[in-house]
Design an enzyme around this catalytic site. Sequence first.
Site, PDB file in Angstrom:
ATOM      1  N   ARG A 112       0.906  -1.226   0.058  1.00 20.61           N
ATOM      2  CA  ARG A 112      -0.010   0.097  -0.059  1.00 20.61           C
ATOM      3  C   ARG A 112       0.800   1.316  -0.036  1.00 20.61           C
ATOM      4  O   ARG A 112       1.873   1.165   0.800  1.00 20.61           O
ATOM      5  CB  ARG A 112      -0.870  -0.004   1.209  1.00 20.61           C
ATOM      6  CG  ARG A 112      -1.827   1.241   1.537  1.00 20.61           C
ATOM      7  CD  ARG A 112      -2.531   1.043   2.883  1.00 20.61           C
ATOM      8  NE  ARG A 112      -3.148  -0.087   2.972  1.00 20.61           N
ATOM      9  CZ  ARG A 112      -4.214  -0.167   3.637  1.00 20.61           C
ATOM     10  NH1 ARG A 112      -4.772   1.049   4.233  1.00 20.61           N
ATOM     11  NH2 ARG A 112      -4.886  -1.227   3.783  1.00 20.61           N
ATOM     12  N   ASP A 129       0.630   5.501   0.417  1.00 24.67           N
ATOM     13  CA  ASP A 129      -0.363   6.598   0.672  1.00 24.67           C
ATOM     14  C   ASP A 129      -0.753   7.540  -0.425  1.00 24.67           C
ATOM     15  O   ASP A 129       0.261   7.716  -1.441  1.00 24.67           O
ATOM     16  CB  ASP A 129       0.430   7.445   2.036  1.00 24.67           C
ATOM     17  CG  ASP A 129       0.707   6.507   3.217  1.00 24.67           C
ATOM     18  OD1 ASP A 129      -0.479   5.655   3.458  1.00 24.67           O
ATOM     19  OD2 ASP A 129       1.497   6.898   4.034  1.00 24.67           O
ATOM     20  N   ARG A 152       8.457   7.542   5.474  1.00 20.84           N
ATOM     21  CA  ARG A 152       8.256   8.653   5.606  1.00 20.84           C
ATOM     22  C   ARG A 152       8.685   9.093   7.105  1.00 20.84           C
ATOM     23  O   ARG A 152       9.395  10.387   7.455  1.00 20.84           O
ATOM     24  CB  ARG A 152       6.819   9.201   5.259  1.00 20.84           C
ATOM     25  CG  ARG A 152       6.441   9.189   3.853  1.00 20.84           C
ATOM     26  CD  ARG A 152       5.151   9.216   3.541  1.00 20.84           C
ATOM     27  NE  ARG A 152       4.430  10.770   4.143  1.00 20.84           N
ATOM     28  CZ  ARG A 152       3.363  10.651   4.238  1.00 20.84           C
ATOM     29  NH1 ARG A 152       2.327   9.657   3.749  1.00 20.84           N
ATOM     30  NH2 ARG A 152       3.034  12.255   4.663  1.00 20.84           N
TER      31      ARG A 152
END
Length: 241
Positions: A49, A51, A191
């Site tokens: 996945r 973002d 991140r």
Amino acid sequence: MRYFVEFAYNGTNFHGSQRQPNGITVQEVMEDTFATIWRQPVTLTFAGRTDAGVHAEQMFAHFDGTITATESSNISRLNSLLPPDIAVRRIFPVPDDAHARFSAVERTYEYRITTAKDPFRQTLVTRVAPGLDFEAMNAAAKLLLGKHDFASFCKVHTDVKTTFCDITRAEWVNANVFVISADRFLRNMVRAVVGTLFEVGRHKMSLDDFREVIEAHNRCAAGQSAPPQGLYLTRIYYPFG
């Protein structure tokens, strides 16, 4: 028959990679396009996945079907219907037990920054103030290597069985690109790592402080997450294909 799809996308205009009720996603667009080509529902299982705003230079998904998916004409038709920010590279058959997510043995991300204002790349790199101490950031990045509990860099309230990951590479290869490879990544992990390394690079956090962040196993101990536009999934490695 099970097939793997290799594809790439610019995540700027998508609300992430996987289907969500509150925004357009890469999965939704791709599944709708596949269904149009083959005139039957196609469910894609992504390798992972990303973002909203995050990009992928190499992503994989798998699907099951009896269709002749690998013909180059089908790939051309898919790309002609897909928006410009998604491109299918190839489709190939795999063993029936192959899984886009669980069969992957290593993933690599890059985080790309610039100190210059560039109106043509503002959604493709993260602009930072000059003066980051890359030597200090690389010293901190070395502390990430190996198998550790990375709960400090994981988005809270995620449904994961373990927050342990085995990081095999973590370094700023130059003043513009951070590269990190691991067997798996947690939600928002890269991140959060980069945002915390920025704190080290600005001399707001020492090497010992960074070590304590890792050992805290608490997201509140780490720095803010770096913006999404600088993050790219660049490679997924499988023992086949």
